[in-house]
Scaffold this motif. Structure first.
Motif, PDB file in Angstrom:
ATOM      1  N   UNK A  12      -4.334  58.889  21.884  1.00  0.00           N
ATOM      2  CA  UNK A  12      -4.077  59.968  22.828  1.00  0.00           C
ATOM      3  C   UNK A  12      -5.103  61.065  22.612  1.00  0.00           C
ATOM      4  N   UNK A  13      -5.347  61.811  23.646  1.00  0.00           N
ATOM      5  CA  UNK A  13      -6.282  62.922  23.546  1.00  0.00           C
ATOM      6  C   UNK A  13      -5.870  63.992  24.533  1.00  0.00           C
ATOM      7  N   UNK A  14      -6.030  65.225  24.141  1.00  0.00           N
ATOM      8  CA  UNK A  14      -5.656  66.352  24.985  1.00  0.00           C
ATOM      9  C   UNK A  14      -6.783  67.370  25.054  1.00  0.00           C
ATOM     10  N   UNK A  15      -7.189  67.769  26.262  1.00  0.00           N
ATOM     11  CA  UNK A  15      -8.126  68.884  26.377  1.00  0.00           C
ATOM     12  C   UNK A  15      -7.445  70.177  25.915  1.00  0.00           C
ATOM     13  N   UNK A  16      -8.129  70.962  25.126  1.00  0.00           N
ATOM     14  CA  UNK A  16      -7.593  72.216  24.598  1.00  0.00           C
ATOM     15  C   UNK A  16      -8.610  73.315  24.884  1.00  0.00           C
ATOM     16  N   UNK A  17      -8.133  74.452  25.381  1.00  0.00           N
ATOM     17  CA  UNK A  17      -9.028  75.581  25.592  1.00  0.00           C
ATOM     18  C   UNK A  17      -8.374  76.847  25.072  1.00  0.00           C
ATOM     19  N   UNK A  18      -9.183  77.846  24.787  1.00  0.00           N
ATOM     20  CA  UNK A  18      -8.664  79.113  24.283  1.00  0.00           C
ATOM     21  C   UNK A  18      -9.506  80.276  24.743  1.00  0.00           C
ATOM     22  N   UNK A  19      -8.833  81.425  24.909  1.00  0.00           N
ATOM     23  CA  UNK A  19      -9.551  82.634  25.289  1.00  0.00           C
ATOM     24  C   UNK A  19      -8.885  83.822  24.599  1.00  0.00           C
ATOM     25  N   UNK A  20      -9.692  84.735  24.121  1.00  0.00           N
ATOM     26  CA  UNK A  20      -9.140  85.888  23.424  1.00  0.00           C
ATOM     27  C   UNK A  20      -8.687  85.513  22.027  1.00  0.00           C
ATOM     28  N   UNK A  21      -7.578  86.110  21.556  1.00  0.00           N
ATOM     29  CA  UNK A  21      -7.047  85.820  20.225  1.00  0.00           C
ATOM     30  C   UNK A  21      -5.864  84.858  20.332  1.00  0.00           C
ATOM     31  N   UNK A  22      -5.918  83.783  19.565  1.00  0.00           N
ATOM     32  CA  UNK A  22      -4.879  82.751  19.623  1.00  0.00           C
ATOM     33  C   UNK A  22      -4.915  81.934  18.336  1.00  0.00           C
TER      34      UNK A  22
ATOM     35  N   UNK B 103      -5.851  75.659  14.012  1.00  0.00           N
ATOM     36  CA  UNK B 103      -7.060  75.892  14.800  1.00  0.00           C
ATOM     37  C   UNK B 103      -6.848  77.199  15.546  1.00  0.00           C
ATOM     38  N   UNK B 104      -7.869  78.066  15.529  1.00  0.00           N
ATOM     39  CA  UNK B 104      -7.635  79.416  16.048  1.00  0.00           C
ATOM     40  C   UNK B 104      -8.928  80.087  16.495  1.00  0.00           C
ATOM     41  N   UNK B 105      -8.746  81.254  17.141  1.00  0.00           N
ATOM     42  CA  UNK B 105      -9.866  82.147  17.414  1.00  0.00           C
ATOM     43  C   UNK B 105     -10.233  82.845  16.099  1.00  0.00           C
TER      44      UNK B 105
ATOM     45  N   UNK C 218      -0.244  61.987  25.510  1.00  0.00           N
ATOM     46  CA  UNK C 218      -1.565  62.087  26.135  1.00  0.00           C
ATOM     47  C   UNK C 218      -1.441  62.689  27.520  1.00  0.00           C
ATOM     48  N   UNK C 219      -2.431  63.470  27.894  1.00  0.00           N
ATOM     49  CA  UNK C 219      -2.434  64.013  29.247  1.00  0.00           C
ATOM     50  C   UNK C 219      -3.745  64.704  29.548  1.00  0.00           C
ATOM     51  N   UNK C 220      -4.209  64.536  30.786  1.00  0.00           N
ATOM     52  CA  UNK C 220      -5.476  65.142  31.170  1.00  0.00           C
ATOM     53  C   UNK C 220      -5.326  66.634  31.443  1.00  0.00           C
ATOM     54  N   UNK C 221      -4.091  67.120  31.517  1.00  0.00           N
ATOM     55  CA  UNK C 221      -3.876  68.541  31.782  1.00  0.00           C
ATOM     56  C   UNK C 221      -4.248  69.357  30.552  1.00  0.00           C
ATOM     57  N   UNK C 222      -5.044  70.367  30.760  1.00  0.00           N
ATOM     58  CA  UNK C 222      -5.567  71.153  29.646  1.00  0.00           C
ATOM     59  C   UNK C 222      -4.497  72.050  29.033  1.00  0.00           C
ATOM     60  N   UNK C 223      -4.455  72.088  27.698  1.00  0.00           N
ATOM     61  CA  UNK C 223      -3.576  73.015  26.992  1.00  0.00           C
ATOM     62  C   UNK C 223      -4.347  74.311  26.777  1.00  0.00           C
ATOM     63  N   UNK C 224      -3.810  75.411  27.281  1.00  0.00           N
ATOM     64  CA  UNK C 224      -4.524  76.689  27.234  1.00  0.00           C
ATOM     65  C   UNK C 224      -3.835  77.631  26.260  1.00  0.00           C
ATOM     66  N   UNK C 225      -4.585  78.205  25.336  1.00  0.00           N
ATOM     67  CA  UNK C 225      -4.049  79.140  24.355  1.00  0.00           C
ATOM     68  C   UNK C 225      -4.709  80.505  24.509  1.00  0.00           C
ATOM     69  N   UNK C 226      -3.952  81.545  24.169  1.00  0.00           N
ATOM     70  CA  UNK C 226      -4.454  82.900  24.305  1.00  0.00           C
ATOM     71  C   UNK C 226      -4.329  83.377  25.741  1.00  0.00           C
ATOM     72  N   UNK C 227      -5.342  84.072  26.220  1.00  0.00           N
ATOM     73  CA  UNK C 227      -5.322  84.582  27.595  1.00  0.00           C
ATOM     74  C   UNK C 227      -5.381  83.415  28.583  1.00  0.00           C
ATOM     75  N   UNK C 228      -4.474  83.448  29.568  1.00  0.00           N
ATOM     76  CA  UNK C 228      -4.338  82.325  30.484  1.00  0.00           C
ATOM     77  C   UNK C 228      -5.323  82.372  31.651  1.00  0.00           C
ATOM     78  N   UNK C 229      -5.899  83.517  31.919  1.00  0.00           N
ATOM     79  CA  UNK C 229      -6.816  83.643  33.043  1.00  0.00           C
ATOM     80  C   UNK C 229      -8.256  83.850  32.569  1.00  0.00           C
ATOM     81  N   UNK C 230      -9.180  83.463  33.435  1.00  0.00           N
ATOM     82  CA  UNK C 230     -10.583  83.645  33.111  1.00  0.00           C
ATOM     83  C   UNK C 230     -11.187  82.432  32.429  1.00  0.00           C
ATOM     84  N   UNK C 231     -12.510  82.403  32.381  1.00  0.00           N
ATOM     85  CA  UNK C 231     -13.216  81.285  31.738  1.00  0.00           C
ATOM     86  C   UNK C 231     -12.886  81.248  30.246  1.00  0.00           C
TER      87      UNK C 231
END
Length: 302
Positions: free
Chosen positions: A18-28, A76-78, A94-107
């Protein structure tokens, strides 16, 4: 001549379970509990901090690849302080939907792909025994190319993506193993392959696993005296030469019994035993069950 690393990957037949896309913005910050099996993280963009229990924290940057052989708890963190979210990898799917941590909006500041390996019924202990607890490969142009291709395959999900991903993950596994043949590996095959004297002997053992090898023959391949070879091999690989050969013959035998469905007598001959009974005794002592029972069960204990 047989390539030992190729043989290891062939026996394991790695796939991304399984694999999951993970993204983060700001502090998380995200804290994962123990998984106990090999897992990986591929950094696609940006950077973050990885702290694996029992190891010093380090920075992950775009193009990096991390392999955790037995995956203890990790965070794993900022780079700034943040409340920690706790997750259990054993319950994640597993899922292609990205897991978003920290700020939810913006690049996002960082994007990665985290996942775990499936080894097609093979015992992951074979890989765990070869590698240090944390393998961090960075500044590798070849690996960066593979990382980019994995990211593209995973996000686009084109026809044939499953096949492509399994092959790409296998290639990344070989790159990770190559990176630790220079001395950071624990005693074992990889450290032995990093020793210019022992490597020729190991390659000969793997190329002709059924040959009745003697320490004297292997010492000659290593251009060492018999005693010097024995001591150097035992210190570097972690076991005596004949014990290593027995262990590798057993791994080959397990594969022939499970995947090739050969008879016990055929396997015994293939891996260098003069009689079926001698092979059965050695296999049972090493694996914990007889070859016929192992073959009937479809896999080994655990």
């Amino acid at each position: 001549m047989s390539d030992p690393l190729t043989e290891v990957v062939r026996l394991l037949q790695p796939q991304a379970v399984f694999a999951n896309p993970i993204s983060g913005k700001g502090d998380w910050a995200v804290r994962y509990s123990e998984y106990g099996k090999p897992s990986f993280c591929i950094m696609l963009e940006g950077s973050c901090l990885l702290a694996v229990d029992g190891h010093e924290p380090f920075t992950l940057s775009a193009g990096d690849f991390v392999l955790l052989a037995a995956t203890p708890p990790f965070t794993i963190s900022s780079f700034g302080p943040a409340p920690c979210i706790h997750l259990d990898p054993k319950t994640m799917t597993e899922g292609a939907e990205e897991r978003r941590y920290g700020e939810q909006r913006g690049a996002p500041d960082m994007r990665s792909l985290g996942g775990a390996f499936l080894f097609d019924n093979a015992d992951p202990q074979l890989l765990i025994s070869l590698l240090p607890g944390v393998v961090h490969v960075q500044n590798s142009m070849r690996l960066a190319q593979l990382v980019r291709m994995v990211g593209e395959e995973y996000m686009d999900q084109k026809p044939g993506s499953e096949f492509m991903l399994s092959r790409l993950i296998g290639m990344m596994l070989v790159e990770a193993m190559r990176s630790v043949t220079t001395g950071s590996a624990p005693p074992g095959l990889l450290r032995g392959l990093g020793d210019e004297r022992l490597a020729p002997a190991l390659k000969k053992m793997h190329a002709q696993v059924g040959h009745a090898w003697t320490v004297a023959e292997l010492a000659q391949a290593a251009a060492l005296s018999r005693s010097a070879f024995f001591d150097r091999f035992t210190r570097t690989v972690g076991v005596a030469p004949m014990e290593y050969l027995l262990s590798w013959r057993t791994e080959i035998a397990k594969d022939l019994l499970r995947r090739e469905r050969l008879s016990v007598s055929e396997v015994a001959e293939r891996v260098g035993y003069g009689s079926t009974s001698t092979f059965s005794v050695a296999f049972s002592r090493h694996v914990g069950q007889s070859p016929s029972r192992y073959a009937a069960s479809g896999s080994g204990p655990g």
